[in-house]
Structure formats: C-alpha cells, structure tokens
Design an enzyme around this catalytic site. Structure first.
Site, PDB file in Angstrom:
ATOM      1  N   ASP A  58       0.861  -1.180   0.000  1.00 13.06           N
ATOM      2  CA  ASP A  58       0.000   0.000   0.000  1.00 13.06           C
ATOM      3  C   ASP A  58       0.894   1.227   0.000  1.00 13.06           C
ATOM      4  OD1 ASP A  58      -2.438  -1.396   0.102  1.00 13.06           O
ATOM      5  OD2 ASP A  58      -2.370  -1.530   2.282  1.00 13.06           O
TER       6      ASP A  58
ATOM      7  N   ASP B 138      -7.036  -1.576  -4.507  1.00 11.82           N
ATOM      8  CA  ASP B 138      -8.108  -1.223  -3.572  1.00 11.82           C
ATOM      9  C   ASP B 138      -9.092  -0.240  -4.206  1.00 11.82           C
ATOM     10  OD1 ASP B 138      -6.808  -2.804  -1.666  1.00 11.82           O
ATOM     11  OD2 ASP B 138      -5.728  -1.092  -0.823  1.00 11.82           O
TER      12      ASP B 138
END
Length: 169
Positions: free
Chosen positions: A121, A139
């Site tokens: 991330d 995401d």
C-alpha cells in the site's frame, strides 16, 4: 449470455487493473523503500510505503491471515468470473464492474503470493493523526467496481420490477 466482446471487456479490465496495480507497486517499492514518505499535496496526500499482511483496514486473522485472505481472493476471482459468464447479454457496465473487482482482487492476491510482508500500500490521505488507511490501485478498483456492481444490480432489479408491473396489467 454475454457476447465475446462483453467477456473481453471483463478480462481486459481485470488485466488492465492487474498490470497498472503491479507497475505502481513496483515503482512505490523502488522509490519509497528508503524514505518516510513523499508529500504530493502537503500533509493531505502523501506517498508512503506500507505492507499490509491483513485485509482492508488492517483486519488481521492471526498467523494464517496470509493464507486465509489468499484463499478468499482466489474464491472471489472465480465467483466474479462466473458472474461475468452468466451476466445478461448487453450489460457492459456489469462486465466493467466485475472486471474492476476481479483485477483488484488479483492485484492484491499477487502481493500475498510473492511476499510474506503482505500487500503493498502506498497512497496515504489525511490530516495529522486523522488518516485514511493507506491503500493502492487494486483497492481503488475493488471499491469502484463494487459500487458499480451495486448500481448495475439495482438497475437490473428496477427493470425487472417495471417489466413485472407492465406484465401484470
């Protein structure tokens, strides 16, 4: 039954998300590994490398989280492919939505397979200590695809209700 072109939309979208996600994660790891983060828009938007061994929002299921979430992602991708194959002909919006979710799931699945550290991330939004959980392109695709899928299903239900009402007259 969807046409070949509609199925290509599903597969192409999923592959496009997978490739974009992989490329952005490779760049993030190459450039952010040695920094504490890069400010893009002040404190509000930063690029910051984080490895998430759990699921969304840091959900963690103990020492087997990696394998549990890997299995769930595989199952989701199979389910999404089946939904694509059984979608109504002409529903390109649903194919796009399913492709976004499948591509995002596949992107995070690749991370779980390639590293015990977890999903890469790097997009960090917030102010001070009020920060959204760090996320990635996969995401974004899953979230946007899920909203689009919900809209597609709602539109289908509305059409069916109108059709049933017209048939009842």
């Amino acid at each position: 039954m969807p046409s070949a072109g509609e199925r290509r939309l599903f597969v192409g979208t999923a592959l496009g998300v997978l490739v974009l996600d992989a490329l952005t994660k490779l760049v993030a790891e190459a450039y952010l590994l040695r920094t504490t983060g890069v400010s893009v828009a002040g404190e509000w938007f930063q690029l910051r490398l984080v490895y998430n061994p759990g699921a969304a929002f840091g959900l963690h299921l103990g020492p087997y989280s990696r394998w549990i979430f890997l299995g769930l992602a595989l199952g989701a991708i199979v389910l999404l492919a089946r939904m694509s194959a059984s979608a109504a002909a002409g529903d390109r919006f649903r194919q796009l939505a399913l492709g976004l979710v499948a591509g995002g799931a596949a992107g995070n699945l690749v991370d779980r397979i390639r590293s015990h550290r977890g999903v890469v991330d790097f997009l960090d939004f917030g102010i001070g200590n009020l920060r959204w959980p760090t996320f990635n392109v996969a995401d974004i695709a899953v979230s946007c695809g899920a909203v689009a899928l919900a809209i597609s299903l709602w539109i289908e239900d509305s059409r069916q209700a109108r059709h049933e009402a017209a048939s009842a007259r």
